[in-house]
Scaffold this active site. Structure first.
Site, PDB file in Angstrom:
ATOM      1  N   GLY A   1      57.652  20.166  43.263  1.00 40.23           N
ATOM      2  CA  GLY A   1      57.724  21.614  43.133  1.00 40.23           C
ATOM      3  C   GLY A   1      57.847  22.295  44.476  1.00 40.23           C
TER       4      GLY A   1
ATOM      5  N   GLY B   1      56.417  25.734  46.076  1.00 42.62           N
ATOM      6  CA  GLY B   1      55.533  26.880  45.924  1.00 42.62           C
ATOM      7  C   GLY B   1      56.010  28.051  46.761  1.00 42.62           C
ATOM      8  N   GLY B   2      55.278  29.176  46.688  1.00 40.37           N
ATOM      9  CA  GLY B   2      55.631  30.360  47.450  1.00 40.37           C
ATOM     10  C   GLY B   2      55.527  30.148  48.942  1.00 40.37           C
TER      11      GLY B   2
ATOM     12  N   GLY C   1      55.432  26.729  50.431  1.00 39.85           N
ATOM     13  CA  GLY C   1      55.753  25.389  50.892  1.00 39.85           C
ATOM     14  C   GLY C   1      56.259  24.493  49.779  1.00 39.85           C
TER      15      GLY C   1
ATOM     16  CB  VAL D   1      54.060  20.744  45.605  1.00 35.65           C
ATOM     17  CG1 VAL D   1      52.897  19.907  45.069  1.00 35.65           C
ATOM     18  CG2 VAL D   1      53.597  22.176  45.880  1.00 35.65           C
TER      19      VAL D   1
ATOM     20  CE  LYS E   1      51.166  25.840  48.942  1.00 33.70           C
ATOM     21  NZ  LYS E   1      50.368  26.956  48.415  1.00 33.70           N
TER      22      LYS E   1
ATOM     23  CG  ASP F   1      51.416  35.744  43.086  1.00 34.11           C
ATOM     24  OD1 ASP F   1      52.003  36.521  42.312  1.00 34.11           O
ATOM     25  OD2 ASP F   1      51.993  34.838  43.704  1.00 34.11           O
TER      26      ASP F   1
END
Length: 763
Positions: A439, A441-442, A444, A446, A460, A555
């Site tokens: 994935g 993330g906002g 970085g 993962v 992460k 968030d």
């Protein structure tokens, strides 16, 4: 507009009759040493005005200068002035002055607040011209255009200009000023005067929050780099950029001036160079290579010792440097031969009388020892560099800050944050292989990894960050170390020794709630949706009221809710979270969040409290009930924003049309009405009208107990739409798409006023 045209016509004619002067082109044989040693005032005259050295032909007062055009006016506060401007520096062929900046300032509604500085003009007298090689005409602003009118002897009136735009505030500013927030254009040779006229265009209310004034100026291009929106709010930034003037002596060539009484170059070791630019003639005086001093004064240019500075000679390391008039010579030391120049044959050892066999053995043995020594030194130095680099990364990535913050929080155990080594995480992720990425993330990427004890984890790896992003990263880490809840992703450790910081979390295998809601034929029943909502609400309630320091997630959205192997909900991604002091209920902060989930009150006021999370949770709950995305540009204008569409559907008794068919089939009318009312309460525009997360948890637990009784004739949702509340919300908000740009706008209307809603771009 008529007045502006008259002003332009007047100054255009004024500039046309002005006498242009030269623009210099220094020949390549003037050494850098000459530039740094261009000092010396006329005998008996002051050497400095304040911190400025004033070399001849310039001088403080007419008797000390070549003529009145080179006279420096030194005020009582030691501020030097020339041609009406403060002097910053003087070189053999150029003068740098304080600049003049044109500006237009705006009101909040986008109208012009101050137009008085939008027009400026400057006129020079011989022997000065504006340097076309050093200066650029620059405009800084949004939706603004500025024109430059100038006069030269060769081409007459010159007219040019440029404009800049700001599509949105997140655009990356180009330091080269190519039109995004800033633009530059060239100026002509021999420019003796210029006028600047600024024009405003576009809607400045859209950019007023960060651009209250626009500026235009001509100045030294190498002194101004526009790379930060803060330049918009700095009315004095133009003062940082000097304007560069060229000058020369007289109007005659070297040959003509040398035969006249007014020839200014001292005959000792000086060069005279004709000015070929600008159309006014004239000449320059400079020292020959290897000499320094003031070429306009006696004794002229004198020899300097190149041997004293290794940067000024190229003698080999085994040679001796000897100074000569205007130059130097290199001679090899004893037992060496060659020309002594490092860029020539250098100095080579003379032949030895040692026997060949002994020499070979000695060289071989020495080479082996040298190789072993070099290898040992290489590994030793590399190891020290690696240790030093890891310490540097640890500090740069916020490791010291993390330790400091952890130690300052009562009850936080260092065991909660194990520090992993670089080697452990590289091995766990197969050196961060692409097939290990699970994935983005906002903040970085993962990776999935396996630790030596066979635990599967999520690692992460943050992106390269500036100082603000490091603070945000440490904020997430600090918050997660304090959280201990079954519905919050558990932090296992961290690593600060790499170029970018890394966090190690427990691995959550079943992906995000967003993926499960919006996949075709979702397996989520109404009971599943209510259970997940209850678990998420419980986690937020814990963060708001049960954590040692209250935490606002800031968030909350379906992509930040993960499902484990048993489909239990886990809150994740605390990168935007804020800790709230126990004695405060509201925190003023930079607005952060995700479009579609963002609390409108928080967006308008910047005042953050736990009710902002309640609003975002209300959007997630609506998403669970309807199976629709929070924002979808492919839907109609009315349906684009889920929060608004949900409330409007309740108002117009169309609730069953917006709900997921499976939800309608499985839920009772009373149950669905109650859930919808809870969503409506969470989505209230005013935060004080929203329930606390504790209340939401209690209500969801109660709603989960609703059951359908098979012997009772249940009324369908469609047959009972009229029973839903038709009370319109006091305040509603909506999002729209700009037809020209595609930007997303948030509109808010309050009460029943007919005033058009205020709008602000989301970036």
């Amino acid at each position: 507009m008529y007045l502006r045209a008259v002003i332009l016509l007047f100054f255009s004619r004024l500039l046309l009759v002005a006498q242009p002067t030269l623009a210099k082109n220094i020949t390549a044989n003037i050494a850098n040493k000459t530039y740094t040693s261009f000092l010396g005032a006329k005998p008996g005259c002051p050497q400095k005005c304040g911190n400025l050295s004033v070399p001849y032909p310039f001088g403080i007062g007419v008797p000390c200068s070549y003529d009145s055009n080179f006279t420096i006016n030194c005020t009582t506060d030691s501020e030097p002035f020339l041609v009406g401007h403060g002097v910053l520096s003087i070189s053999p062929t150029q003068v740098r002055l304080r600049n003049v900046v044109s500006s237009i300032c705006y009101n909040k509604n986008g109208t012009v607040a101050n137009f008085s500085e939008a027009f400026t003009w400057l006129q020079l007298t011989s022997p000065y011209t504006y340097s076309d090689t050093a200066n650029k005409f620059t405009v800084v602003g949004c939706h603004d255009f500025a024109r430059l009118f100038g006069a030269t002897q060769d081409v007459g009136i010159h007219q040019s200009g440029c404009g800049s735009e700001c599509p949105h505030s997140t655009v990356r500013i180009d330091a080269n000023c190519t039109g995004v927030g800033c633009c530059k254009t060239d100026i002509p040779k021999g420019l003796t005067g210029y006028a600047v006229l600024m024009d405003s265009g576009g809607n400045h209310s859209e950019v007023w929050s960060y651009e209250k004034c626009s500026y235009a100026f001509m100045g030294e291009q190498d002194s101004f780099y526009f790379n930060n929106l803060s330049d918009f709010s700095d009315p004095n930034f133009g003062n940082r950029v000097p304007i560069v003037l060229d000058y020369a002596i007289g109007t005659q060539s070297c040959a003509v001036a040398n035969n006249s009484n007014g020839y200014l170059c001292n005959p000792n070791n000086t060069l005279c160079t004709d000015n070929t630019d600008g159309g006014s003639g004239g000449y320059f005086c400079s020292c020959e290579n290897g000499y320094e001093g003031n070429p306009y004064l006696s004794p002229g240019c004198t020899d300097f010792d190149e041997c004293e500075d290794p940067n000024l000679n190229d003698c080999d390391g085994n040679a001796t440097c000897t100074n000569t008039p205007g130059s130097f010579s290199c001679s090899c030391n004893d037992h060496y031969f060659g020309d002594g120049r490092s860029d020539g044959r250098g100095c080579n050892p003379k032949a030895s009388k040692i026997p060949v066999t002994s020499l070979s053995l000695g060289l071989g043995f020495g080479f082996v020892i040298l190789l072993m020594g070099v290898t040992w030194i290489f590994f030793f130095i590399n190891r020290r560099k690696l240790i030093k680099l890891r310490k540097q990364f640890f500090k740069q990535n916020g490791g010291s800050l993390m330790k400091q913050k952890i130690s300052s929080i009562d009850g936080t155990s260092a065991e909660l944050s194990k520090f992993f080594t670089v080697e452990e995480l590289k091995k766990a992720t197969n050196n961060y292989a692409e097939n290990q990425i699970i994935g983005h993330g906002g903040y970085g990427v993962v990776y999935k990894g396996t630790l030596p004890d066979q635990r599967i984890v999520a690692i992460k790896k943050s992106k390269v960050m500036d100082e603000n992003q490091v603070e945000q990263f440490i904020n997430e880490l600090l918050i997660v170390t304090q959280v201990n809840h079954r519905n919050v992703v558990k932090l296992l450790g961290c690593c600060f020794e790499t170029e970018v910081p890394e966090l190690v979390y427990e691995y959550i295998p079943n992906g995000t709630l967003f993926d499960h809601i919006h996949k075709p034929l979702s397996w989520l029943t109404l009971e599943h949706r209510l259970r997940i909502a209850t678990e998420v609400a419980g986690a937020l309630s814990y963060l708001h009221s049960a954590a040692s320091i209250p935490i606002i997630h800031r968030d909350v959205k379906s992509t930040n809710i993960l499902l484990d192997a048993n489909n239990v909900a886990k809150m994740a991604d605390f990168g935007a979270s804020r800790l709230v002091p126990l004695d405060q209920t509201r925190v003023t902060t930079l607005v952060q969040g995700t479009l579609g989930y963002l609390d409108p009150e928080y967006f308008h006021t910047g005042q953050l409290n736990e009710k902002s999370d309640v609003y975002s949770f209300g959007v997630v709950l609506a998403e669970l009930l309807t199976g629709k995305k929070s924002i979808c540009l492919e839907r109609s204008q009315e349906e684009r924003n889920l929060a608004t569409y949900f409330i409007l559907s309740m108002k117009e008794n169309r609730l069953c049309q917006i709900l997921e068919p499976r939800v309608v089939k499985e839920g009772t009318l009373e149950q669905l009405q109650a859930i919808a009312e809870l969503v409506k309460r969470c989505l209230c525009v005013k935060s004080e009208e929203r329930p606390a997360m504790k209340e939401v948890v209690v209500e969801l637990e109660r709603l989960r107990k609703y059951k359908k009784d098979p012997w009772v004739n249940q009324q369908s949702c469609e047959e009972s739409e009229s029973l839903l509340s038709d009370e319109a919300p006091t305040n509603i908000h909506a999002f729209s798409i700009s037809p020209s740009t595609g930007d997303i706008f948030g509109h808010y209307s309050f009460g029943s006023s007919t005033t058009p809603p205020h709008s602000k771009s989301f970036y």
